[in-house]
Motif scaffolding. Structure first.
Motif, PDB file in Angstrom:
ATOM      1  N   MET A  55      40.669  35.327  30.174  1.00  0.00           N
ATOM      2  CA  MET A  55      41.249  33.987  30.219  1.00  0.00           C
ATOM      3  C   MET A  55      42.658  34.007  30.813  1.00  0.00           C
ATOM      4  N   SER A  56      43.403  35.075  30.568  1.00  0.00           N
ATOM      5  CA  SER A  56      44.765  35.150  31.096  1.00  0.00           C
ATOM      6  C   SER A  56      44.787  35.283  32.615  1.00  0.00           C
ATOM      7  N   LEU A  57      43.681  35.733  33.209  1.00  0.00           N
ATOM      8  CA  LEU A  57      43.636  35.904  34.660  1.00  0.00           C
ATOM      9  C   LEU A  57      43.822  34.576  35.393  1.00  0.00           C
ATOM     10  N   LEU A  95      30.062  31.015  40.309  1.00  0.00           N
ATOM     11  CA  LEU A  95      29.922  32.413  39.923  1.00  0.00           C
ATOM     12  C   LEU A  95      29.995  32.581  38.409  1.00  0.00           C
ATOM     13  N   LEU A  96      30.896  31.828  37.769  1.00  0.00           N
ATOM     14  CA  LEU A  96      31.042  31.940  36.320  1.00  0.00           C
ATOM     15  C   LEU A  96      29.782  31.479  35.594  1.00  0.00           C
ATOM     16  N   ALA A  97      29.041  30.562  36.194  1.00  0.00           N
ATOM     17  CA  ALA A  97      27.807  30.074  35.573  1.00  0.00           C
ATOM     18  C   ALA A  97      26.796  31.193  35.354  1.00  0.00           C
ATOM     19  N   PHE A  98      26.880  32.244  36.195  1.00  0.00           N
ATOM     20  CA  PHE A  98      25.894  33.342  36.110  1.00  0.00           C
ATOM     21  C   PHE A  98      26.569  34.675  35.804  1.00  0.00           C
ATOM     22  N   ALA A  99      27.798  34.636  35.262  1.00  0.00           N
ATOM     23  CA  ALA A  99      28.558  35.860  35.016  1.00  0.00           C
ATOM     24  C   ALA A  99      28.082  36.538  33.736  1.00  0.00           C
ATOM     25  N   THR A 100      27.230  37.534  33.881  1.00  0.00           N
ATOM     26  CA  THR A 100      26.720  38.257  32.715  1.00  0.00           C
ATOM     27  C   THR A 100      27.559  39.480  32.386  1.00  0.00           C
ATOM     28  N   GLY A 101      28.440  39.892  33.290  1.00  0.00           N
ATOM     29  CA  GLY A 101      29.311  41.047  33.055  1.00  0.00           C
ATOM     30  C   GLY A 101      30.769  40.667  33.212  1.00  0.00           C
ATOM     31  N   PRO A 102      31.691  41.440  32.619  1.00  0.00           N
ATOM     32  CA  PRO A 102      33.106  41.094  32.671  1.00  0.00           C
ATOM     33  C   PRO A 102      33.704  41.118  34.068  1.00  0.00           C
ATOM     34  N   TRP A 103      33.228  41.998  34.943  1.00  0.00           N
ATOM     35  CA  TRP A 103      33.807  42.060  36.283  1.00  0.00           C
ATOM     36  C   TRP A 103      33.468  40.811  37.088  1.00  0.00           C
ATOM     37  N   THR A 104      32.254  40.336  36.947  1.00  0.00           N
ATOM     38  CA  THR A 104      31.881  39.088  37.624  1.00  0.00           C
ATOM     39  C   THR A 104      32.699  37.926  37.086  1.00  0.00           C
ATOM     40  N   ALA A 105      32.851  37.875  35.768  1.00  0.00           N
ATOM     41  CA  ALA A 105      33.661  36.813  35.173  1.00  0.00           C
ATOM     42  C   ALA A 105      35.109  36.899  35.632  1.00  0.00           C
ATOM     43  N   ALA A 106      35.620  38.123  35.790  1.00  0.00           N
ATOM     44  CA  ALA A 106      37.002  38.298  36.243  1.00  0.00           C
ATOM     45  C   ALA A 106      37.192  37.727  37.641  1.00  0.00           C
ATOM     46  N   VAL A 107      36.274  38.031  38.549  1.00  0.00           N
ATOM     47  CA  VAL A 107      36.370  37.501  39.913  1.00  0.00           C
ATOM     48  C   VAL A 107      36.306  35.978  39.889  1.00  0.00           C
ATOM     49  N   ALA A 108      35.394  35.430  39.080  1.00  0.00           N
ATOM     50  CA  ALA A 108      35.240  33.980  38.990  1.00  0.00           C
ATOM     51  C   ALA A 108      36.512  33.311  38.482  1.00  0.00           C
ATOM     52  N   LEU A 109      37.095  33.863  37.436  1.00  0.00           N
ATOM     53  CA  LEU A 109      38.283  33.252  36.840  1.00  0.00           C
ATOM     54  C   LEU A 109      39.506  33.413  37.740  1.00  0.00           C
TER      55      LEU A 109
END
Length: 434
Positions: A55-57, A95-109
C-alpha cells in the motif's frame, strides 16, 4: 442557490467537461479505495506486513513522479501528461484485478501511484487554464465536493457488492475502476483537445521560463509548500492510519461506528462546501486558512476527549464530532490552497508550481502514518493529539507569514490601482529594473 446557477452558466464548456471527468473518475476510485488492503490481505492472502508495504508503494511512486510531471506539463502540456497518467491507471487497475502474487500487485500499485503523482499537478494546471479569479477558487471547491460525492457513492456501492468469499467481486470492481479511468482519456482526446491557457496560448509543447530552483527561491512558494505539508501531516494524512488507530485502540470505538464517522465526514463536506464557497468569496484566503486551522485544532480536542475513557457513548460521540468539525475545515482548505498556488504561478511554469504543492501534499501523506504509528505504538496517545494541535497552531502562523508575502490578488482580494501580476513576474521586473 442563485450563485450555483450563475457559476454553472458562467463556466465555459471545457469547465463543465472537467467536472464530468471528476464525477466519473472518483466514482470509479470509490469502488476500490476502502477495500484494497482488505483485498490484498483477505482475498489474495498476503501477510499483513507485505500488504502494508504494498500500500505504501502508491504514495512513494506518486511522490517520486511529481517533480518530473510538473516539468513535463510545462514542456508538453497538460493533456499529454494526463493521458499518460490515465493510461498507467487503466493498466494498474486492470492488473490489480488479477494480482495473485505480491510482485504483480506491486507493479499494479506503482502504476496507480504514478497516475496519482502525475494527475495532481497536471489536473490543477488544466483547471487554471480553463477558469480564472474567483471562479477558479469556486471551481476548486466544487471539484472537492464532487470528489467526495463520487468516492462516497462509489464506496457504498463497492461495499454492497464486494465479498471476500467471492474473489470475482473484487476483480469486477477493479475492472470497473479501470473502465472509469478511460473516460478522462476520451474527453481529453475529444472535447478538451483544444484547451488554451489564460493568456490565450496553446498548452502544447513550449519551453518553461522558470525551473524548480528559481521557483523555490520565492518565499511565498516555500511558505505555501510548508503549509500544505503541515496541513496534510495533521489532517488528511491521519485519516488512513492515525484516526482509525486512535479510535479503535485508544477510544475503543466499534468498527461500525468508525465507518459511520467517515460517512459523516463525507456528508458534511458535501453539505457545507457550496455554502462555504459563497461565504469566503472575496475574503483573504490566508484568513480562511486560519479559520480552517482553528477548526482542526478544535476537532483534535474532540478526538482527545473521545479517548478520555468516559465510556463507549462519549468515545463514539467524540469521534463523530471530530469528523464533522474536521470536514468544515476541509471545505475551507480545498478551495484556497490550489487557488493561491495558481495565482502565484506564471503560465509557462504553472505545472512546476502545482508540482511543488503536490510534492508537499504527498510528503505529508508519507510522513503522517509514520508519526501516528510511532506515537500510538508507544502508547503516547496524549502526545499524539497534542502534536496534532500544535501543528494546527503552526498552520495559523504559516498563514500569517504567507499573507505578508503574497500580492492581494493571489490572496483573493483586489488591490486598488490595477491588476496584480504573479509574484514571479514582480520579482523578475524588480531584478531587471522594468
Amino acid at each position: 442557490m442563485a450563485w450555483i446557477r450563475t457559476f454553472w452558466s458562467g463556466l465555459p464548456a471545457e469547465g463543465r467537461w472537467l467536472l464530468a471527468i471528476i464525477a466519473v473518475q472518483t466514482l470509479g476510485r470509490g469502488l476500490t479505495l476502502p477495500f484494497t488492503i482488505i483485498y490484498l490481505r483477505e482475498v489474495r492472502g498476503f501477510d499483513l506486513g507485505v500488504a502494508g508495504a504494498l500500500m505504501s508503494l502508491v504514495a512513494i511512486a506518486g511522490f517520486a513522479v511529481t517533480a518530473p510531471s510538473g516539468a513535463l506539463v510545462d514542456r508538453f502540456g497538460t493533456r499529454s501528461v494526463l493521458i499518460g497518467g490515465q493510461s498507467a491507471m487503466v493498466i494498474g487497475s486492470g492488473l490489480l484485478a488479477f494480482a495473485t502474487g505480491p510482485w504483480t500487485a506491486a507493479v499494479a500499485l506503482i502504476l496507480i501511484g504514478l497516475n496519482f503523482g502525475a494527475a495532481l499537478p497536471a489536473f490543477n494546471t488544466l483547471i487554471a487554464a480553463v477558469v480564472e479569479g474567483d471562479v477558479r477558487q469556486r471551481f476548486f471547491g466544487v471539484h472537492f465536493a464532487l470528489m467526495n460525492v463520487g468516492i462516497g457513492v462509489g464506496g457504498v456501492v463497492g461495499g454492497l457488492f464486494v465479498d471476500v468469499d467471492v474473489p470475482a467481486t473484487f476483480t469486477t470492481v477493479y475492472l470497473a475502476e479501470a473502465a472509469a479511468a478511460l473516460v478522462p482519456m476520451v474527453v481529453l482526446l475529444g472535447p478538451l483537445r483544444h484547451v488554451r491557457g489564460p493568456a490565450g496560448r496553446d498548452l502544447g509543447a513550449r519551453p518553461a521560463a522558470l525551473g524548480y530552483r528559481a521557483i523555490l527561491r520565492q518565499p511565498p512558494v516555500r511558505w505555501l509548500a510548508a503549509l500544505t505539508f503541515t496541513g496534510v501531516l495533521v489532517g488528511y494524512g491521519q485519516f488512513q492510519a492515525g484516526v482509525p488507530s486512535f479510535a479503535r485502540e485508544v477510544a475503543g470505538v466499534s468498527t461500525s461506528a468508525i465507518g459511520v464517522a467517515y460517512a459523516v465526514n463525507t456528508a458534511m463536506i458535501v453539505a457545507l462546501q457550496l455554502p462555504v464557497l459563497s461565504r469566503i468569496s472575496g475574503r483573504r484566503r490566508t484568513r480562511v486558512m486560519i479559520v480552517m486551522a482553528g477548526s482542526w485544532a478544535g476537532a483534535w480536542l474532540l478526538l482527545g476527549a473521545a479517548g478520555s475513557g468516559l465510556g463507549a457513548a462519549v468515545a463514539t460521540a467524540g469521534l463523530l464530532a471530530f469528523m464533522a468539525v474536521f470536514a468544515f475545515g476541509e471545505t475551507l482548505l480545498q478551495p484556497t490552497v490550489p487557488a493561491v498556488t495558481n495565482d502565484l504561478a506564471t503560465d509557462d511554469a504553472r505545472g512546476r508550481y502545482n508540482a511543488i504543492n503536490a510534492a508537499a501534499f504527498n510528503g505529508g501523506a508519507i510522513a503522517a502514518p509514520a508519526v501516528a504509528g510511532l506515537l500510538l505504538g508507544l502508547d503516547l496517545a496524549a502526545a499524539y493529539v497534542g502534536l496534532m494541535i500544535v501543528g494546527c497552531l503552526a498552520l495559523c502562523a504559516m498563514a500569517l507569514a504567507l499573507e505578508r508575502r503574497i500580492p492581494p490578488a493571489a490572496n483573493g482580494v483586489s488591490r486598488p490601482g490595477g491588476p496584480v501580476v504573479p509574484q514571479a513576474e514582480e520579482e523578475q521586473s524588480r531584478t531587471t529594473g522594468a
